[in-house]
Design a protein around this motif. Structure first.
Motif, PDB file in Angstrom:
ATOM      1  N   ASP A 229     -80.018 -16.547 -84.022  1.00  0.00           N
ATOM      2  CA  ASP A 229     -79.547 -17.449 -83.150  1.00  0.00           C
ATOM      3  C   ASP A 229     -79.845 -17.236 -81.580  1.00  0.00           C
ATOM      4  OD1 ASP A 229     -78.321 -19.307 -81.404  1.00  0.00           O
ATOM      5  OD2 ASP A 229     -76.764 -19.814 -82.863  1.00  0.00           O
ATOM      6  N   LYS A 230     -80.950 -17.809 -81.152  1.00  0.00           N
ATOM      7  CA  LYS A 230     -81.009 -17.443 -79.688  1.00  0.00           C
ATOM      8  C   LYS A 230     -80.453 -18.615 -78.958  1.00  0.00           C
ATOM      9  CE  LYS A 230     -84.650 -16.058 -76.389  1.00  0.00           C
ATOM     10  NZ  LYS A 230     -84.963 -17.253 -75.545  1.00  0.00           N
ATOM     11  N   GLY A 231     -79.398 -18.802 -78.286  1.00  0.00           N
ATOM     12  CA  GLY A 231     -79.045 -19.995 -77.768  1.00  0.00           C
ATOM     13  C   GLY A 231     -78.789 -21.268 -78.406  1.00  0.00           C
ATOM     14  N   THR A 232     -78.854 -21.317 -79.708  1.00  0.00           N
ATOM     15  CA  THR A 232     -78.566 -22.605 -80.382  1.00  0.00           C
ATOM     16  C   THR A 232     -77.023 -23.008 -80.279  1.00  0.00           C
ATOM     17  OG1 THR A 232     -80.598 -22.284 -81.861  1.00  0.00           O
ATOM     18  CG2 THR A 232     -78.649 -23.865 -82.526  1.00  0.00           C
ATOM     19  N   MET A 233     -76.143 -21.838 -80.595  1.00  0.00           N
ATOM     20  CA  MET A 233     -74.836 -22.165 -80.555  1.00  0.00           C
ATOM     21  C   MET A 233     -74.504 -22.689 -79.054  1.00  0.00           C
ATOM     22  SD  MET A 233     -71.490 -19.798 -81.176  1.00  0.00           S
ATOM     23  CE  MET A 233     -71.927 -19.301 -82.748  1.00  0.00           C
ATOM     24  N   ASP A 234     -75.202 -22.141 -77.981  1.00  0.00           N
ATOM     25  CA  ASP A 234     -74.751 -22.651 -76.729  1.00  0.00           C
ATOM     26  C   ASP A 234     -75.245 -23.965 -76.589  1.00  0.00           C
ATOM     27  OD1 ASP A 234     -74.443 -19.900 -76.138  1.00  0.00           O
ATOM     28  OD2 ASP A 234     -76.451 -19.488 -75.690  1.00  0.00           O
ATOM     29  N   ALA A 235     -76.162 -24.510 -77.306  1.00  0.00           N
ATOM     30  CA  ALA A 235     -76.602 -26.002 -77.056  1.00  0.00           C
ATOM     31  C   ALA A 235     -75.325 -26.965 -77.768  1.00  0.00           C
ATOM     32  CB  ALA A 235     -78.040 -26.281 -77.553  1.00  0.00           C
TER      33      ALA A 235
ATOM     34  N   PHE B  57     -76.241 -11.168 -89.005  1.00  0.00           N
ATOM     35  CA  PHE B  57     -76.624 -12.412 -88.265  1.00  0.00           C
ATOM     36  C   PHE B  57     -76.554 -11.805 -86.576  1.00  0.00           C
ATOM     37  CE2 PHE B  57     -74.358 -15.545 -85.070  1.00  0.00           C
ATOM     38  CZ  PHE B  57     -74.976 -16.539 -85.538  1.00  0.00           C
ATOM     39  N   LEU B  58     -77.597 -12.225 -86.136  1.00  0.00           N
ATOM     40  CA  LEU B  58     -77.792 -11.654 -84.510  1.00  0.00           C
ATOM     41  C   LEU B  58     -77.832 -12.815 -83.533  1.00  0.00           C
ATOM     42  CD1 LEU B  58     -80.615  -9.239 -85.246  1.00  0.00           C
ATOM     43  CD2 LEU B  58     -78.198  -8.688 -84.656  1.00  0.00           C
ATOM     44  N   TYR B  59     -76.949 -13.084 -82.699  1.00  0.00           N
ATOM     45  CA  TYR B  59     -76.691 -14.071 -81.643  1.00  0.00           C
ATOM     46  C   TYR B  59     -77.131 -13.480 -80.300  1.00  0.00           C
ATOM     47  CZ  TYR B  59     -74.047 -17.623 -79.025  1.00  0.00           C
ATOM     48  OH  TYR B  59     -73.744 -18.793 -78.217  1.00  0.00           O
ATOM     49  N   ALA B  60     -78.126 -13.958 -79.717  1.00  0.00           N
ATOM     50  CA  ALA B  60     -78.439 -13.801 -78.228  1.00  0.00           C
ATOM     51  C   ALA B  60     -77.751 -15.044 -77.395  1.00  0.00           C
ATOM     52  CB  ALA B  60     -79.759 -13.432 -78.273  1.00  0.00           C
ATOM     53  N   THR B  61     -77.061 -14.691 -76.411  1.00  0.00           N
ATOM     54  CA  THR B  61     -76.675 -15.760 -75.722  1.00  0.00           C
ATOM     55  C   THR B  61     -75.953 -15.292 -74.081  1.00  0.00           C
ATOM     56  OG1 THR B  61     -74.764 -17.394 -75.621  1.00  0.00           O
ATOM     57  CG2 THR B  61     -74.236 -15.097 -76.643  1.00  0.00           C
ATOM     58  N   PHE B  62     -75.903 -16.267 -73.350  1.00  0.00           N
ATOM     59  CA  PHE B  62     -75.117 -16.001 -72.026  1.00  0.00           C
ATOM     60  C   PHE B  62     -73.768 -15.916 -72.010  1.00  0.00           C
ATOM     61  CE2 PHE B  62     -76.547 -20.200 -72.034  1.00  0.00           C
ATOM     62  CZ  PHE B  62     -75.381 -20.869 -72.185  1.00  0.00           C
ATOM     63  N   GLY B  63     -72.988 -16.263 -73.423  1.00  0.00           N
ATOM     64  CA  GLY B  63     -71.957 -16.579 -73.501  1.00  0.00           C
ATOM     65  C   GLY B  63     -70.919 -15.348 -73.538  1.00  0.00           C
ATOM     66  N   GLN B  64     -69.980 -15.167 -72.886  1.00  0.00           N
ATOM     67  CA  GLN B  64     -69.367 -13.960 -72.780  1.00  0.00           C
ATOM     68  C   GLN B  64     -68.342 -13.902 -73.998  1.00  0.00           C
ATOM     69  OE1 GLN B  64     -67.409 -14.423 -68.961  1.00  0.00           O
ATOM     70  NE2 GLN B  64     -69.076 -13.569 -67.743  1.00  0.00           N
TER      71      GLN B  64
ATOM     72  N   HIS C   7     -70.751  -6.337 -80.153  1.00  0.00           N
ATOM     73  CA  HIS C   7     -71.360  -7.079 -79.331  1.00  0.00           C
ATOM     74  C   HIS C   7     -71.774  -6.088 -78.337  1.00  0.00           C
ATOM     75  CE1 HIS C   7     -67.355  -7.453 -76.970  1.00  0.00           C
ATOM     76  NE2 HIS C   7     -68.313  -7.459 -76.033  1.00  0.00           N
ATOM     77  N   LYS C   8     -72.973  -6.350 -77.483  1.00  0.00           N
ATOM     78  CA  LYS C   8     -73.446  -5.618 -76.351  1.00  0.00           C
ATOM     79  C   LYS C   8     -73.790  -6.323 -75.268  1.00  0.00           C
ATOM     80  CE  LYS C   8     -77.615  -3.767 -78.382  1.00  0.00           C
ATOM     81  NZ  LYS C   8     -78.240  -2.581 -78.899  1.00  0.00           N
ATOM     82  N   ASP C   9     -73.976  -5.719 -74.032  1.00  0.00           N
ATOM     83  CA  ASP C   9     -74.604  -6.578 -72.871  1.00  0.00           C
ATOM     84  C   ASP C   9     -76.166  -6.209 -72.842  1.00  0.00           C
ATOM     85  OD1 ASP C   9     -75.765  -7.159 -70.473  1.00  0.00           O
ATOM     86  OD2 ASP C   9     -73.706  -7.032 -69.425  1.00  0.00           O
ATOM     87  N   ILE C  10     -77.169  -7.338 -72.894  1.00  0.00           N
ATOM     88  CA  ILE C  10     -78.405  -6.657 -73.134  1.00  0.00           C
ATOM     89  C   ILE C  10     -79.201  -7.435 -71.940  1.00  0.00           C
ATOM     90  CG2 ILE C  10     -78.402  -6.379 -75.656  1.00  0.00           C
ATOM     91  CD1 ILE C  10     -79.528  -9.352 -75.565  1.00  0.00           C
TER      92      ILE C  10
ATOM     93  N   TYR D 121     -76.545 -11.049 -70.418  1.00  0.00           N
ATOM     94  CA  TYR D 121     -76.711 -11.559 -71.786  1.00  0.00           C
ATOM     95  C   TYR D 121     -76.158 -10.753 -72.536  1.00  0.00           C
ATOM     96  CZ  TYR D 121     -79.937 -14.685 -69.348  1.00  0.00           C
ATOM     97  OH  TYR D 121     -80.113 -15.580 -68.060  1.00  0.00           O
ATOM     98  N   PHE D 122     -75.866 -11.380 -73.787  1.00  0.00           N
ATOM     99  CA  PHE D 122     -75.173 -10.642 -74.881  1.00  0.00           C
ATOM    100  C   PHE D 122     -75.724 -10.817 -76.210  1.00  0.00           C
ATOM    101  CE2 PHE D 122     -72.064 -11.711 -71.489  1.00  0.00           C
ATOM    102  CZ  PHE D 122     -71.199 -10.308 -71.155  1.00  0.00           C
ATOM    103  N   LEU D 123     -75.694  -9.705 -77.069  1.00  0.00           N
ATOM    104  CA  LEU D 123     -76.124  -9.770 -78.331  1.00  0.00           C
ATOM    105  C   LEU D 123     -75.032  -9.435 -79.263  1.00  0.00           C
ATOM    106  CD1 LEU D 123     -78.589 -10.183 -80.246  1.00  0.00           C
ATOM    107  CD2 LEU D 123     -78.679  -7.558 -80.190  1.00  0.00           C
ATOM    108  N   TYR D 124     -74.821 -10.331 -80.085  1.00  0.00           N
ATOM    109  CA  TYR D 124     -73.647 -10.345 -80.951  1.00  0.00           C
ATOM    110  C   TYR D 124     -74.068  -9.919 -82.516  1.00  0.00           C
ATOM    111  CZ  TYR D 124     -70.755 -12.590 -77.425  1.00  0.00           C
ATOM    112  OH  TYR D 124     -69.954 -12.935 -76.281  1.00  0.00           O
ATOM    113  N   GLU D 125     -73.463  -9.147 -82.968  1.00  0.00           N
ATOM    114  CA  GLU D 125     -73.909  -8.510 -84.445  1.00  0.00           C
ATOM    115  C   GLU D 125     -72.846  -8.565 -85.521  1.00  0.00           C
ATOM    116  OE1 GLU D 125     -74.516  -4.325 -83.409  1.00  0.00           O
ATOM    117  OE2 GLU D 125     -75.310  -4.950 -81.330  1.00  0.00           O
TER     118      GLU D 125
END
Length: 218
Positions: free
Chosen positions: A125-131, A169-176, A194-197, A205-209
């Motif tokens: 998921d690259k930003g879809t949850m954000d939407a 599941f990998l989620y890339a987002t600006f969500g803290q 998660h880590k700051d990428i 930006y963050f990647l949640y694993e």
């Protein structure tokens, strides 16, 4: 992005109607990435592919980002892209079917995936949850409908992931983390990190694993 495609309110980003109108107006040749261009993100994602170039990947809410096609061109041919915009999917099939054989584009709702259990090695998921988190209100206490949508997305992602080492599941987002971890916690057999990428000189930006471990809950 043209100002003509900007919604009157951010809440529109969470509606199918907005995306149908936008993709129809933009046309098949338009591409757009909200953040973290694929050239930056792909090297970050590659170490997470458990079967290397043979990894079977599901892209949630693919939109007209070039992430899927650039990963395909890098050798990852087992990619399924889904989006709930019929207009977008029709455009992408026409654009990529001959040039990138084997990569699939399907009209589908990420909250109700039409795949068998354990169909993929990695779900992205690259930003879809954000939407889906664009309702007005307190960011600390999002609307009940937004919470439901996000929980359904993660539940479905976990269901279609293969229950074996390396699946995630990998989620890339600006969500803290204090705004996003809540949706990925508590899934039996999965561990959440998660880590700051973000670029060192830029916005975080963050990647949640959410990784299959086979025991406990995240």
């Amino acid at each position: 992005m043209s100002t003509s495609t900007l919604p009157a309110s951010n809440t529109a980003y969470g509606t199918r109607e907005y995306w149908e109108e936008r993709y129809a107006a933009e046309g098949a040749e338009t591409t757009f990435d909200w953040f973290l261009k694929p050239s930056y993100l792909i090297p970050i994602l590659e170490p997470y592919m458990p079967k290397g170039k043979e990894t079977r990947i599901l892209m949630l809410g693919c939109g007209n980002s070039t992430l899927g096609e650039e990963m395909y061109d890098a050798g990852y041919h087992g990619i399924v892209n889904i989006d709930y915009s019929a207009t977008l999917i029709e455009q992408m099939i026409g654009k990529h079917a001959e040039k990138r054989p084997g990569m699939t584009w399907l009209e589908m709702d990420i909250r109700d995936l039409k795949f068998e259990d354990e169909s993929f090695d990695v779900v992205i998921d690259k930003g879809t949850m954000d939407a889906m988190l664009t309702s007005k209100g307190d960011v600390w206490n999002p609307a009940e409908e937004d919470v439901k949508n996000c929980n359904e997305e993660i539940r479905e992602a976990c269901r279609v992931l293969r229950k074996r080492e390396g699946s995630m599941f990998l989620y890339a987002t600006f969500g803290q983390p204090h705004f996003r971890r809540r949706y990925m916690q508590g899934h039996q057999g999965f561990a959440l990190t998660h880590k700051d990428i973000g670029p060192p000189e830029g916005f975080s930006y963050f990647l949640y694993e959410l990784k299959w471990t086979g025991s406990g809950t995240s």
